[in-house]
Design a protein around this motif. Sequence first.
Motif, PDB file in Angstrom:
ATOM      1  N   SER A  51      58.338   1.609  43.831  1.00  0.00           N
ATOM      2  CA  SER A  51      57.622   0.563  44.566  1.00  0.00           C
ATOM      3  C   SER A  51      57.775  -0.758  43.821  1.00  0.00           C
ATOM      4  CB  SER A  51      56.149   0.962  44.666  1.00  0.00           C
ATOM      5  OG  SER A  51      55.312  -0.155  44.618  1.00  0.00           O
ATOM      6  N   GLY A  52      57.945  -1.840  44.550  1.00  0.00           N
ATOM      7  CA  GLY A  52      58.053  -3.157  43.930  1.00  0.00           C
ATOM      8  C   GLY A  52      56.819  -3.515  43.135  1.00  0.00           C
ATOM      9  N   ILE A  53      55.667  -3.042  43.575  1.00  0.00           N
ATOM     10  CA  ILE A  53      54.422  -3.314  42.851  1.00  0.00           C
ATOM     11  C   ILE A  53      54.433  -2.592  41.503  1.00  0.00           C
ATOM     12  CG2 ILE A  53      51.917  -2.987  42.888  1.00  0.00           C
ATOM     13  CD1 ILE A  53      52.103  -3.519  45.940  1.00  0.00           C
ATOM     14  N   ASP A  54      54.882  -1.340  41.499  1.00  0.00           N
ATOM     15  CA  ASP A  54      55.011  -0.620  40.224  1.00  0.00           C
ATOM     16  C   ASP A  54      56.057  -1.282  39.334  1.00  0.00           C
ATOM     17  OD1 ASP A  54      53.095   1.236  40.971  1.00  0.00           O
ATOM     18  OD2 ASP A  54      54.576   2.660  41.738  1.00  0.00           O
ATOM     19  N   LEU A  55      57.107  -1.797  39.948  1.00  0.00           N
ATOM     20  CA  LEU A  55      58.153  -2.473  39.185  1.00  0.00           C
ATOM     21  C   LEU A  55      57.602  -3.703  38.472  1.00  0.00           C
ATOM     22  CD1 LEU A  55      61.095  -2.709  38.293  1.00  0.00           C
ATOM     23  CD2 LEU A  55      61.553  -3.934  40.437  1.00  0.00           C
ATOM     24  N   VAL A  56      56.700  -4.416  39.110  1.00  0.00           N
ATOM     25  CA  VAL A  56      56.105  -5.592  38.470  1.00  0.00           C
ATOM     26  C   VAL A  56      55.453  -5.190  37.154  1.00  0.00           C
ATOM     27  CG1 VAL A  56      54.275  -7.342  38.629  1.00  0.00           C
ATOM     28  CG2 VAL A  56      55.761  -6.922  40.587  1.00  0.00           C
ATOM     29  N   SER A  57      54.631  -4.163  37.167  1.00  0.00           N
ATOM     30  CA  SER A  57      53.955  -3.774  35.927  1.00  0.00           C
ATOM     31  C   SER A  57      54.948  -3.251  34.895  1.00  0.00           C
ATOM     32  CB  SER A  57      52.829  -2.770  36.186  1.00  0.00           C
ATOM     33  OG  SER A  57      53.318  -1.624  36.795  1.00  0.00           O
ATOM     34  N   ARG A  58      55.999  -2.582  35.322  1.00  0.00           N
ATOM     35  CA  ARG A  58      57.010  -2.098  34.363  1.00  0.00           C
ATOM     36  C   ARG A  58      57.804  -3.261  33.773  1.00  0.00           C
ATOM     37  NH1 ARG A  58      59.975   3.114  36.622  1.00  0.00           N
ATOM     38  NH2 ARG A  58      60.946   2.955  34.562  1.00  0.00           N
ATOM     39  N   ILE A 103      57.940  -5.021  29.655  1.00  0.00           N
ATOM     40  CA  ILE A 103      59.106  -5.494  28.900  1.00  0.00           C
ATOM     41  C   ILE A 103      58.878  -6.926  28.441  1.00  0.00           C
ATOM     42  CG2 ILE A 103      61.573  -6.070  29.067  1.00  0.00           C
ATOM     43  CD1 ILE A 103      61.773  -3.718  31.111  1.00  0.00           C
ATOM     44  N   ASP A 104      58.349  -7.757  29.341  1.00  0.00           N
ATOM     45  CA  ASP A 104      58.093  -9.170  29.037  1.00  0.00           C
ATOM     46  C   ASP A 104      56.807  -9.581  29.738  1.00  0.00           C
ATOM     47  OD1 ASP A 104      58.033 -11.909  28.680  1.00  0.00           O
ATOM     48  OD2 ASP A 104      59.946 -12.301  29.660  1.00  0.00           O
ATOM     49  N   GLN A 105      55.732  -9.645  28.971  1.00  0.00           N
ATOM     50  CA  GLN A 105      54.412  -9.946  29.531  1.00  0.00           C
ATOM     51  C   GLN A 105      54.367 -11.296  30.237  1.00  0.00           C
ATOM     52  OE1 GLN A 105      51.873  -7.758  29.672  1.00  0.00           O
ATOM     53  NE2 GLN A 105      50.724  -9.242  30.848  1.00  0.00           N
ATOM     54  N   ALA A 106      55.214 -12.238  29.812  1.00  0.00           N
ATOM     55  CA  ALA A 106      55.181 -13.594  30.379  1.00  0.00           C
ATOM     56  C   ALA A 106      55.936 -13.713  31.699  1.00  0.00           C
ATOM     57  CB  ALA A 106      55.755 -14.593  29.372  1.00  0.00           C
ATOM     58  N   LEU A 107      56.686 -12.684  32.077  1.00  0.00           N
ATOM     59  CA  LEU A 107      57.438 -12.734  33.332  1.00  0.00           C
ATOM     60  C   LEU A 107      56.495 -12.946  34.509  1.00  0.00           C
ATOM     61  CD1 LEU A 107      60.317 -11.896  34.789  1.00  0.00           C
ATOM     62  CD2 LEU A 107      58.955  -9.899  35.386  1.00  0.00           C
ATOM     63  N   LEU A 108      56.866 -13.848  35.390  1.00  0.00           N
ATOM     64  CA  LEU A 108      56.115 -14.050  36.621  1.00  0.00           C
ATOM     65  C   LEU A 108      56.868 -13.362  37.752  1.00  0.00           C
ATOM     66  CD1 LEU A 108      55.114 -17.783  36.205  1.00  0.00           C
ATOM     67  CD2 LEU A 108      53.736 -15.762  35.769  1.00  0.00           C
ATOM     68  N   ALA A 109      56.136 -12.827  38.713  1.00  0.00           N
ATOM     69  CA  ALA A 109      56.764 -12.090  39.809  1.00  0.00           C
ATOM     70  C   ALA A 109      56.205 -12.538  41.148  1.00  0.00           C
ATOM     71  CB  ALA A 109      56.545 -10.588  39.630  1.00  0.00           C
ATOM     72  N   ILE A 110      57.109 -12.657  42.097  1.00  0.00           N
ATOM     73  CA  ILE A 110      56.738 -12.921  43.482  1.00  0.00           C
ATOM     74  C   ILE A 110      57.140 -11.680  44.275  1.00  0.00           C
ATOM     75  CG2 ILE A 110      57.190 -14.334  45.522  1.00  0.00           C
ATOM     76  CD1 ILE A 110      57.844 -16.653  43.566  1.00  0.00           C
ATOM     77  N   ILE A 111      56.186 -11.113  44.984  1.00  0.00           N
ATOM     78  CA  ILE A 111      56.419  -9.910  45.784  1.00  0.00           C
ATOM     79  C   ILE A 111      56.736 -10.318  47.218  1.00  0.00           C
ATOM     80  CG2 ILE A 111      55.248  -7.913  46.804  1.00  0.00           C
ATOM     81  CD1 ILE A 111      55.943  -7.334  43.993  1.00  0.00           C
ATOM     82  N   MET A 112      57.724  -9.654  47.809  1.00  0.00           N
ATOM     83  CA  MET A 112      58.073  -9.860  49.224  1.00  0.00           C
ATOM     84  C   MET A 112      57.927  -8.537  49.960  1.00  0.00           C
ATOM     85  SD  MET A 112      61.625 -11.988  48.967  1.00  0.00           S
ATOM     86  CE  MET A 112      62.454 -10.546  48.325  1.00  0.00           C
ATOM     87  N   THR A 113      57.476  -8.632  51.209  1.00  0.00           N
ATOM     88  CA  THR A 113      57.371  -7.428  52.021  1.00  0.00           C
ATOM     89  C   THR A 113      57.478  -7.773  53.498  1.00  0.00           C
ATOM     90  OG1 THR A 113      56.028  -5.480  52.519  1.00  0.00           O
ATOM     91  CG2 THR A 113      54.848  -7.530  52.107  1.00  0.00           C
ATOM     92  N   ALA A 114      57.917  -6.809  54.271  1.00  0.00           N
ATOM     93  CA  ALA A 114      57.972  -6.981  55.721  1.00  0.00           C
ATOM     94  C   ALA A 114      56.630  -6.619  56.354  1.00  0.00           C
ATOM     95  CB  ALA A 114      59.081  -6.110  56.305  1.00  0.00           C
TER      96      ALA A 114
END
Length: 155
Positions: free
Chosen positions: A60-67, A71-82
């Motif tokens: 899941s993309g949401i699980d991928l964000v936490s993983r 690796i890099d706590q400072a990484l920012l993530a934007i989630i996309m979904t249909a």
Amino acid sequence: MNERILIVEDDEAMRFFLVQALTKEGYGIEEAGSGEEALRKARRNPFDLGIIDVKLPDISGIDLVSRLKSIDQALLAIIMTAFDSKELAMEAIQQGAYDYFTKPFKLEELRVVIRRALEKRRLEKDIVQLKERLQERYEFANIIEESDTKNIMEY
């Protein structure tokens, strides 16, 4: 610009569209079609921002964000979904996503959110660097005190 963006999208047409659009903006773009591929790339070289689809073939993309954030706590993530779901959006934000987009989206809106996210990332890096400089400046070894031995002898 030297900001690096990781696009994680299993739909090749959408991934191609995002890569082309964001490359024109001057970002360094890497792409991945799966969560595992994204994790391999993130371990090799850090990214400033991840644009991640919720539905991936292996995770899941949401699980991928936490993983990715492990690796890099400072990484920012934007989630996309249909799928437009407030619950999904809340879960994404709770797992550390910076923002959430529903497909189809307006490219200009995504560009604005990307610019805001990268500005936040730059400011956070600046704060860390300033704290490090202050800490170095005021380390115990850098504190020098001069005493006037003449005054001590007068007592």
